[in-house]
Design a protein around this motif. Structure first.
Motif, PDB file in Angstrom:
ATOM      1  N   HIS A 347       0.821  -1.211   0.000  1.00  0.00           N
ATOM      2  CA  HIS A 347       0.000   0.000   0.000  1.00  0.00           C
ATOM      3  C   HIS A 347       0.859   1.266   0.000  1.00  0.00           C
ATOM      4  O   HIS A 347       0.486   2.272  -0.615  1.00  0.00           O
ATOM      5  N   MET A 348       2.008   1.194   0.644  1.00  0.00           N
ATOM      6  CA  MET A 348       2.925   2.327   0.562  1.00  0.00           C
ATOM      7  C   MET A 348       3.431   2.502  -0.865  1.00  0.00           C
ATOM      8  O   MET A 348       3.618   3.627  -1.343  1.00  0.00           O
ATOM      9  N   ALA A 349       3.639   1.389  -1.559  1.00  0.00           N
ATOM     10  CA  ALA A 349       4.077   1.444  -2.962  1.00  0.00           C
ATOM     11  C   ALA A 349       3.010   2.105  -3.840  1.00  0.00           C
ATOM     12  O   ALA A 349       3.334   2.792  -4.817  1.00  0.00           O
ATOM     13  N   LYS A 350       1.729   1.910  -3.490  1.00  0.00           N
ATOM     14  CA  LYS A 350       0.652   2.548  -4.263  1.00  0.00           C
ATOM     15  C   LYS A 350       0.731   4.067  -4.159  1.00  0.00           C
ATOM     16  O   LYS A 350       0.408   4.790  -5.113  1.00  0.00           O
ATOM     17  N   LEU A 351       1.149   4.567  -2.978  1.00  0.00           N
ATOM     18  CA  LEU A 351       1.314   6.012  -2.827  1.00  0.00           C
ATOM     19  C   LEU A 351       2.455   6.526  -3.703  1.00  0.00           C
ATOM     20  O   LEU A 351       2.375   7.629  -4.260  1.00  0.00           O
ATOM     21  N   ILE A 352       3.519   5.737  -3.827  1.00  0.00           N
ATOM     22  CA  ILE A 352       4.627   6.121  -4.712  1.00  0.00           C
ATOM     23  C   ILE A 352       4.126   6.221  -6.154  1.00  0.00           C
ATOM     24  O   ILE A 352       4.475   7.159  -6.895  1.00  0.00           O
ATOM     25  N   GLU A 353       3.283   5.279  -6.570  1.00  0.00           N
ATOM     26  CA  GLU A 353       2.719   5.298  -7.930  1.00  0.00           C
ATOM     27  C   GLU A 353       1.855   6.536  -8.157  1.00  0.00           C
ATOM     28  O   GLU A 353       1.768   7.051  -9.274  1.00  0.00           O
TER      29      GLU A 353
END
Length: 573
Positions: A347-353
């Motif tokens: 989910h943190m990676a989704k924020l990066i996207e």
């Protein structure tokens, strides 16, 4: 028989003398009540008839100013019945009937006022140029539609709204009512656009303003709600929006850092924002009871499926706060079982996207990173890379710290950004937000916390820095709630919470507040009085009004749209 008549005459004389005394004291309100209690068949004081119209007029005005709406309505309805139809009195009576919730009489009054208005326009067209005619009629029909909706007569209400629309489809009053309908139909984006347009064009209906602010809050856009209050609030009596501390419900729930309380707030919430729905999915997927550390096991498959479906239905902007809420639930309350760390990372990676198109995703990611990491060195590079892109890097760093501390459970996590804060304070030693942020890296009961906080507050007050002063208000509110949580029982324990538990809770609170400032013997002596004082200050948890932020109606309190800081409605008994 003569004695009885004399007795009645004496009582009437005393009442009239008291009435005159009230008039002399400039209190027509009480005088009017005495006047209405007089026997209408009495002929002892014929002078009362001559002062009756003026007294009822003044009494209604005083009642309105004092918030005694039912009294104002009573006086003016009697006056209108006795004196004949007066359009100015009718307008004043509209406000009193509306505030007292007497929609039946308000509907009759509006119908009569509209008939008078149409006849007046026909008889004296020279007094009613086109713009004035349209404005008066559309406003009247819109108010009639509101009242009919409050009475539950929706079809008739929509018919009156159509009449207003036929007269002037571009009227801000008409546009505002269509915005209210869009809210009821859950067409949120369209509702926000229509309500904002109506207010920009001069809509006078307070409920349009109230519903716009509430709808923006429900959508999770606190900044837009605050902006709407700044732009339009003064017109509707909302004079100082910056002074309010009004956290989003999902942030409020997560800030408890207490799973039983968090789950209770989430399950009972009327908030329909997507971040709150993300929190509800977490609670629905929890299995078993919290462990000694307050963490819970999660059915990851169930939660992930529901979260994925939720995120697919959202715009990129809506996804930012929703993803942050998901990750915060996992970081704050989930046991570190197999798969949880990977779920947080995903989910943190989704924020990066998202952060290329949605700049607010980057600070949201950094808040989560500061909560997840244990090594301050791992935060240096990502935080610095973000700060160099900001016009006010010190403020940006302070905002991250203030958000981080809201969700931390340990002193070490509070301190993880301290070295960066020190670095930026060397550059901006008079930045009040940075000083407050530095204060929050220390426990609130320490001298360091108090010194940094006080220094920052004095600077913010001297500069009248609205953003910083708001941060200090939020800090005070956070500490107040946090302190109360230490003593209040969990929601599940309230069923068995007796007077003995209440007494012990109050005693613990008092010792916490005064224990270091008052000698033990003196504190023991003062304890009964202090407990009595605290009990008197506590709100009534049984008989209070339900004051929901949102409900189903057409712009009337009867329908459930409640104003922020609305006026109280008192009723004389």
């Amino acid at each position: 028989m003569t004695f009885i008549q004399d007795d009645q005459a004496f009582t009437e004389l005393v009442d009239v003398l008291t009435l005159v005394e009230f008039i002399d004291e400039k209190n027509p309100h009480e005088a009017a009540h005495l006047l209405l209690n007089q026997d209408p068949r009495s002929t002892q004081f014929p002078e009362l008839a001559s002062i009756r119209p003026a007294l009822l007029t003044l009494a209604g005005q005083q009642s309105l100013e004092e918030g005694e709406m039912s009294c104002a309505a009573e006086f003016w309805q009697i006056l209108q019945k006795e004196q004949g139809f007066d359009p100015q009195l009718a307008v004043n009576l509209m406000a009193a009937l509306n505030e007292s919730g007497d929609y039946q009489n308000l509907q009759r009054l509006l119908t009569r006022l509209l008939k008078w208005l149409e006849q007046e326009i026909k008889q004296h067209p020279q007094n009613w140029p086109d713009e004035r005619r349209k404005a008066a009629l559309t406003y009247g029909y819109c108010r009639l539609a509101d009242t009919l909706m409050a009475l539950g007569r929706e079809r008739t209400a929509l018919g009156e709204l159509r009449k207003a629309e036929q007269i002037d489809p571009r009227s801000p009053e008409v546009i505002g009512r269509h915005g209210l309908l869009a809210v009821l139909d859950q067409r949120t984006d369209e509702a926000i656009q229509l309500l904002t347009q109506a207010l920009e064009q001069g809509c006078r209906y307070r409920e349009v303003y109230i519903v716009l602010v509430n709808t923006l809050k429900q959508a999770g856009d606190a900044e837009a709600a605050l902006d709407a209050r700044r732009r339009f609030g003064k017109k509707f009596g909302d004079l100082n929006p910056e002074a309010d501390v009004n956290l989003l419900p999902w942030v409020d729930a997560l800030s408890t850092r207490n799973y039983p309380l968090f789950s209770s707030l989430v399950e009972d919430s009327s908030d329909r924002s997507s971040p709150m729905r993300a929190c509800q999915i977490f609670v629905e997927a929890v299995e078993g009871e919290p462990n000694s550390g307050g963490n819970v096991s999660l059915n990851q498959k169930q939660a992930t499926k529901a979260w994925d479906q939720l995120l697919k239905s959202l715009s990129e902007k809506e996804q930012v706060l929703t993803v942050q809420a998901i990750a915060l639930c996992l970081l704050t309350f989930a046991k570190r079982e197999k798969g949880i760390v990977a779920l947080i990372t995903n989910h943190m990676a989704k924020l990066i996207e998202l952060w290329e198109q949605q700049p607010e995703a980057r600070p949201a990611y950094l808040v989560l990173l500061a909560l997840k990491e244990r090594d301050p060195k791992k935060l240096q590079t990502p935080v610095q890379l973000y700060l160099v892109t900001q016009p006010q890097p010190g403020n940006a760093l302070a905002q991250i710290q203030l958000e981080v501390r809201r969700y931390t459970k340990t002193v070490l996590q509070d301190q993880i950004l301290r070295s960066l804060l020190d670095e930026y304070l060397k550059r901006e030693p008079q930045n009040p937000l940075l000083l407050l942020a530095k204060a929050t890296t220390y426990p609130p009961n320490t001298e360091q916390y108090e010194n940094f906080k006080q220094q920052g507050f004095e600077i913010a007050r001297r500069l009248q820095d609205a953003k910083a002063l708001q941060a200090f208000r939020e800090e005070e509110a956070f500490l107040t709630v946090d302190a109360a949580q230490q003593f209040l029982p969990n929601p599940g324990d309230l069923e068995n919470f007796g007077l003995g538990d209440m007494d012990e809770m109050l005693e613990n609170m008092i010792r916490s507040m005064f224990g270091n400032k008052v000698p033990p013997a003196e504190l023991k002596r003062m304890m009964p009085d202090l407990k009595r004082m605290m009990m008197n200050e506590m709100p009534d948890l049984v008989d209070g009004d339900d004051d929901d932020d949102f409900g189903f109606g057409f712009g009337f309190p009867g329908g459930g749209f409640s104003p922020p800081g609305g006026s109280s409605k008192r009723k004389r008994k």
